[in-house]
Design an enzyme around this catalytic site. Structure first.
Site, short mmCIF file in Angstrom:
data_model
loop_
_atom_site.label_atom_id
_atom_site.label_comp_id
_atom_site.label_asym_id
_atom_site.label_seq_id
_atom_site.Cartn_x
_atom_site.Cartn_y
_atom_site.Cartn_z
N TYR A 1 0.62 -1.23 0.01
CA TYR A 1 -0.02 -0.15 -0.06
C TYR A 1 0.76 1.21 -0.15
O TYR A 1 1.75 1.40 0.98
CB TYR A 1 -0.95 0.02 1.34
CG TYR A 1 -2.31 -0.15 0.79
CD1 TYR A 1 -2.97 0.53 0.14
CD2 TYR A 1 -2.90 -1.39 1.34
CE1 TYR A 1 -4.34 0.26 -0.58
CE2 TYR A 1 -4.17 -1.60 0.98
CZ TYR A 1 -4.97 -0.93 0.20
OH TYR A 1 -6.20 -1.34 -0.52
N GLU B 1 -0.65 4.80 -0.61
CA GLU B 1 -1.41 5.68 -1.07
C GLU B 1 -0.56 7.20 -0.80
O GLU B 1 0.12 7.22 0.14
CB GLU B 1 -2.37 5.90 -0.18
CG GLU B 1 -3.53 5.09 -0.58
CD GLU B 1 -4.90 4.57 0.06
OE1 GLU B 1 -4.28 4.47 1.49
OE2 GLU B 1 -6.00 4.65 -0.22
N ASP C 1 -6.68 12.32 -25.57
CA ASP C 1 -6.65 11.09 -25.17
C ASP C 1 -5.77 10.13 -26.15
O ASP C 1 -6.30 10.06 -27.27
CB ASP C 1 -8.11 10.56 -24.93
CG ASP C 1 -8.17 9.17 -24.47
OD1 ASP C 1 -7.06 8.54 -24.61
OD2 ASP C 1 -9.30 8.75 -23.95
N THR D 1 -3.41 4.75 -22.27
CA THR D 1 -3.10 3.71 -21.89
C THR D 1 -1.73 3.28 -22.08
O THR D 1 -0.97 3.91 -22.91
CB THR D 1 -4.06 2.63 -22.32
OG1 THR D 1 -4.03 2.53 -23.66
CG2 THR D 1 -5.44 2.69 -21.89
N LYS E 1 -1.34 -0.70 -25.14
CA LYS E 1 -1.80 -0.89 -26.87
C LYS E 1 -0.47 -0.62 -27.64
O LYS E 1 0.40 -1.59 -27.24
CB LYS E 1 -2.82 0.28 -26.96
CG LYS E 1 -3.95 0.22 -26.37
CD LYS E 1 -5.01 1.22 -26.80
CE LYS E 1 -6.46 0.96 -26.04
NZ LYS E 1 -6.60 1.77 -24.88
N ARG F 1 -1.19 -3.83 -18.54
CA ARG F 1 -2.66 -3.07 -18.81
C ARG F 1 -2.99 -1.88 -17.76
O ARG F 1 -3.02 -2.45 -16.42
CB ARG F 1 -3.51 -4.24 -18.76
CG ARG F 1 -4.92 -3.75 -18.64
CD ARG F 1 -5.89 -4.93 -18.78
NE ARG F 1 -5.41 -5.50 -20.34
CZ ARG F 1 -5.99 -4.85 -21.22
NH1 ARG F 1 -7.10 -3.99 -21.41
NH2 ARG F 1 -5.76 -5.82 -22.39
N1 DSN Z 1 -11.44 -0.65 -25.46
C1 DSN Z 1 -10.41 0.00 -26.01
C2 DSN Z 1 -10.46 -0.30 -27.53
O1 DSN Z 1 -10.52 -1.43 -27.92
O2 DSN Z 1 -10.04 0.63 -28.22
C3 DSN Z 1 -10.42 1.61 -25.67
O3 DSN Z 1 -10.74 1.77 -24.39
#
Ligand code: DSN
Length: 426
Positions: free
Chosen positions: A62, A64, A208, A234, A237, A243
């Site tokens: 933890y 925080e 984003d 994110t 990707k 993730r």
């Molecule tokens: N679910 C993701 C995608 O497949 O683009 C976006 O959050």
């Protein structure tokens, strides 16, 4: 080369002995990944180094707060991991400030709302059916329930973002925040134009970059960082990390965004994931990764061009990025059927709404395909030509029944391809 155990953390043998049910799922998921073509544009195959950090004892802690300012004792070691991750993120994206605690892209996006908006304030973002994202003001998401979300779309002819519409809507609605980015945008975004529009109406510019941040890290496409007040993303990707999510921003917004992540939106940060993000940022700073990012785009462009030759039309006529959005109306197949037929042939992709789609989202007139995973596996433009032909055969002549003759024939070719270019080679 690595033993399978490497992919599951420190002691897969012990897990197998204790919990064969879950150990079996881990193994069969690895078989699934290895056995098919993974063309989901938002997925990738992260490295054994990233997976090792994820499967570590840092998960126990933890912490925080932020490095040096925690609400728990015993944070000396996780402080090191978070500080390394922050410094690497700042260097990788040439950013003034980074926060690496977001549990996901959606959590990073929540922090933008928390930092800059009050319930009832106006947001201007791409609407979901045009290529946006749930967290950009969709009525089924908190973002559409708590904020007054105005959606912009794409031009009917070019299928690219209609910047004049964005400007007109910004002047009409005077949003607090303007968002650029989404989950099905195959083309580069004009960040300079978005900045000018935001400045015209005194709005915060939020990019984003979840989908394309890996291409930015590899310097394969222009960066939004010089233009945006805040960039959320994110890490799993094209970037190929764990993730999770993160954000970078201008120094003037650092305190507001840090407070919005913690304590406003999240509790304890996931320190094992933060360590894995640090590993990923180091990987993404390498010359090999820069080449990978360029290859992802070259493959994506070849895949789109080859599908077009076969009569499957990419919206906007092609792609500048890792993904294509394919309009199946010309071949008389729905997105839902195409997804099922491809799946039966060992090709994993997703149905997707296309701009001005006459179908409901759960049927859709399109599919979205991306090249992050197959490029990680070492495939190149020759393989993309073959994949285009396999997709075309599977969705025009195949069936959702895996025993259908065409599904079987395509699957045999897929097996040959993934045997030559394996995921997680032994
Ligand atoms: N679910 C993701 C995608 O497949 O683009 C976006 O959050």
């Amino acid at each position: 080369m690595a033993d399978d155990q490497t992919f599951y953390g420190s002691d897969f043998g012990a897990l197998q002995a204790f919990d064969p049910d879950i150990a079996g799922v881990l193994l069969s998921e690895l078989d699934r990944l290895r056995g098919g073509l993974q063309l989901i544009a938002s997925e990738n195959l992260s490295s054994p180094a990233v997976l090792t950090a994820l499967g570590s004892t840092l998960s126990n802690k933890y912490a925080e707060g932020y490095p040096g300012r925690r609400y728990y004792g015993g944070c000396s070691e996780v402080d090191k991991a978070e500080t390394i991750a922050i410094e690497r993120a700042k260097a990788l994206f040439d950013a003034e400030h980074a926060n690496v605690q977001a549990h996901s892209g959606a959590s990073a996006n929540q922090a933008v709302y928390g930092a800059f908006m009050q319930p009832g304030d106006t947001l201007l973002a791409m609407s979901l059916p045009m290529g946006g994202h749930l967290t950009h003001g969709s009525k089924v998401s908190f973002s559409g329930k708590w904020f007054d979300a105005v959606g912009y779309g794409v031009d009917k002819d070019t299928e690219n973002i209609d910047y004049d519409e964005v400007e007109a809507l910004a002047k009409e609605h005077r949003p607090k925040v303007i968002c650029a980015g989404g989950s099905a945008i195959p083309r580069l975004i004009d960040f300079e134009r978005f900045r000018a529009i935001a400045d015209e109406v005194g709005a915060i510019l939020w990019v984003d970059a979840a989908h394309f941040i890996g291409l930015v890290a590899g310097k394969a496409i222009p960066s939004p960082v010089p233009y945006a007040d805040v960039v959320t993303f994110t890490t799993h990707k094209v970037l190929r990390g764990p993730r999770s999510g993160a954000l970078v921003c201008k120094a003037e917004h650092a305190a507001a965004l840090d407070k919005a992540i913690f304590p406003m939106m999240q509790g304890g940060p996931q320190m094992h994931t933060i360590a894995a993000k640090a590993v990923n940022f180091k990987e993404a700073a390498s010359p090999e990764y820069a080449q990978y990012a360029k290859d992802v785009i070259a493959n994506s462009q070849q895949l789109a061009a080859s599908l077009l030759e076969l009569g499957v039309r990419p919206t906007t006529g092609g792609t500048d990025t890792h993904l294509s959005l394919l309009d199946l109306q010309g071949i008389g197949v729905t997105g839902k059927d195409a997804e099922a037929r491809a799946d039966a042939a060992g090709i994993v992709l997703n149905k997707n709404a296309i701009p001005f789609d006459p179908q409901k989202p759960n049927i859709a007139s399109g599919i979205r395909v991306g090249t992050p995973s197959v490029t990680t596996q070492g495939m190149g433009t020759e393989e993309m030509k073959q994949i285009a032909s396999l997709i075309h055969r599977a969705i025009t002549e195949g069936d959702a029944d895996p025993d259908h003759a065409v599904s079987k024939a395509v699957r045999a070719e897929v097996t040959d391809l993934v045997t030559r270019f394996p995921a997680y080679p032994r």
